[in-house]
Design an enzyme around this catalytic site. Structure first.
Site, PDB file in Angstrom:
ATOM      1  N   GLY A  45     -33.003  30.440 -54.311  1.00 20.86           N
ATOM      2  CA  GLY A  45     -33.508  31.647 -54.927  1.00 20.86           C
ATOM      3  C   GLY A  45     -34.046  32.682 -54.069  1.00 20.86           C
ATOM      4  N   ASN A  76     -31.255  27.317 -62.481  1.00 24.62           N
ATOM      5  CA  ASN A  76     -31.309  28.695 -63.070  1.00 24.62           C
ATOM      6  C   ASN A  76     -30.711  29.639 -62.182  1.00 24.62           C
ATOM      7  OD1 ASN A  76     -33.144  28.585 -65.808  1.00 24.62           O
ATOM      8  ND2 ASN A  76     -33.749  27.059 -64.374  1.00 24.62           N
ATOM      9  N   THR A  77     -31.156  29.470 -60.958  1.00 26.30           N
ATOM     10  CA  THR A  77     -30.555  30.718 -59.989  1.00 26.30           C
ATOM     11  C   THR A  77     -28.849  30.602 -59.766  1.00 26.30           C
ATOM     12  OG1 THR A  77     -32.540  29.961 -58.773  1.00 26.30           O
ATOM     13  CG2 THR A  77     -30.910  31.304 -57.528  1.00 26.30           C
ATOM     14  N   GLU A 154     -38.750  19.536 -53.228  1.00 27.86           N
ATOM     15  CA  GLU A 154     -37.959  19.152 -52.004  1.00 27.86           C
ATOM     16  C   GLU A 154     -38.478  18.141 -51.013  1.00 27.86           C
ATOM     17  OE1 GLU A 154     -34.256  19.644 -51.560  1.00 27.86           O
ATOM     18  OE2 GLU A 154     -34.729  20.274 -53.799  1.00 27.86           O
ATOM     19  N   CYS A 186     -37.356  27.276 -63.373  1.00 24.77           N
ATOM     20  CA  CYS A 186     -36.548  26.821 -62.344  1.00 24.77           C
ATOM     21  C   CYS A 186     -36.544  25.284 -62.548  1.00 24.77           C
ATOM     22  CB  CYS A 186     -37.306  27.179 -60.948  1.00 24.77           C
ATOM     23  SG  CYS A 186     -36.719  26.283 -59.533  1.00 24.77           S
ATOM     24  N   THR A 187     -35.344  24.587 -62.297  1.00 20.66           N
ATOM     25  CA  THR A 187     -35.252  23.050 -62.562  1.00 20.66           C
ATOM     26  C   THR A 187     -36.035  22.251 -61.643  1.00 20.66           C
ATOM     27  OG1 THR A 187     -33.352  22.991 -61.418  1.00 20.66           O
ATOM     28  CG2 THR A 187     -32.986  23.497 -63.699  1.00 20.66           C
TER      29      THR A 187
HETATM   30  N1  DGL Z   1     -33.566  24.634 -58.911  1.00 16.56           N
HETATM   31  C1  DGL Z   1     -33.303  25.919 -58.882  1.00 16.56           C
HETATM   32  C2  DGL Z   1     -33.411  26.808 -60.025  1.00 16.56           C
HETATM   33  O1  DGL Z   1     -33.350  26.350 -61.136  1.00 16.56           O
HETATM   34  C3  DGL Z   1     -33.468  26.830 -57.838  1.00 16.56           C
HETATM   35  C4  DGL Z   1     -34.339  26.607 -56.576  1.00 16.56           C
HETATM   36  C5  DGL Z   1     -33.903  27.287 -55.395  1.00 16.56           C
HETATM   37  O2  DGL Z   1     -33.025  26.866 -54.696  1.00 16.56           O
HETATM   38  O3  DGL Z   1     -34.534  28.074 -54.788  1.00 16.56           O
HETATM   39  O4  DGL Z   1     -33.674  28.257 -60.058  1.00 16.56           O
END
Ligand code: DGL
Length: 257
Positions: A45, A76-77, A154, A186-187
């Site tokens: 992101g 989402n990203t 993470e 964001c997931t």
């Molecule tokens: N899990 C990711 C999302 O849904 C992104 C997190 C990242 O890598 O910044 O956007």
């Protein structure tokens, strides 16, 4: 060989997409899944658009080499950066992405105040701007970039003082605005939902897009006659680009949480 038994490939920049994987398994328990988390290159992101496109394409190629019959972009990203590129590259494979669940939040309450928590990249992309403009006459929509939040997940930190301090400061940017709902765009964020709820207050409703993504995947597989009709429950395997024991343990832990 019957392609239906092949796994659905699911990926994310790290462990966050497991929140989507759980929805996919819930709605399609007879499917096999292969989950790839690119924790080595996380976060996505705060990277450039071309970096995220490049990493995303690599992830999809990797899953296809492992026999994936369909792809769920559980990020989402990555969806906002590369979903259309992927659909052009693989017109014959169902590719389903995820986007911030603004629509259910708008429908939940008339003229409400909705905060969309997501990565800086998701909020910057045209895809999100178009989504927001579609609903801006129906609600007060406030995008809230959350650099640093996915890193807690993470690291396996889902609660505690450090996270509470981060969230209190982050939501403090809203200057005590009366928030009706928060969209977890964001997931990774569903895994810290309880901490977000604590910082935002009990009356605030939370929405996330995982359920819609799983529904759409089921629809696409049905349409393509690719659903797995086996009687037994499917299997899920995890691969992570960090490939450490700790990372794989975290995947299992989040999957069972
Ligand atoms: N899990 C990711 C999302 O849904 C992104 C997190 C990242 O890598 O910044 O956007």
């Amino acid at each position: 060989m019957d392609k239906c038994v092949n796994p659905i490939g699911v990926f994310d920049s790290g462990v966050g997409g497991i929140s989507v994987l759980k929805e996919l398994v819930k709605q399609m328990p007879h499917e096999n899944f292969i989950y790839f988390g690119d924790s080595k290159h996380a976060p996505y992101g705060t990277k450039t658009l071309s970096e995220v496109k490049h990493l995303t394409i690599n992830n999809v190629q990797f899953l296809l080499e492992h026999g994936a019959k369909a792809i769920a972009i559980a990020c989402n990203t990555a969806t906002s950066a590369a979903a259309s590129v992927l659909r052009n590259m693989y017109p014959d494979i169902p590719v389903v992405g995820i986007e911030p669940a603004i629509k259910p939040a708008v429908l939940y309450k008339k003229d409400s105040c909705i905060v969309v928590m997501a990565t800086p990249m998701t909020l910057k992309q045209e895809k999100f701007q178009i989504l927001m403009h579609r609903y801006e006459n129906m609600a007060d929509i406030i995008p809230l970039p959350c650099p640093g939040l996915m890193e807690f997940v993470e690291r396996g930190i889902l609660d505690g003082d450090e996270l509470d301090r981060y969230l209190t400061k982050l939501l403090g940017f809203l200057n005590h605005k009366k928030i009706d709902s928060i969209v977890l765009g964001c997931t990774h964020y569903p895994f810290v939902k309880a901490a977000i709820q604590k910082a935002a207050g009990n009356g605030v409703m939370m929405f996330n897009g995982g359920e819609g993504t799983a529904r759409e995947m089921k629809r696409r597989l049905t349409e393509a006659k690719l659903l797995n009709n086996q009687d037994k429950e499917g299997e899920t395997s995890f691969i992570n680009s960090l490939n450490t024991k700790e990372e794989l343990n975290l995947c299992e832990y989040l999957f069972k949480s």
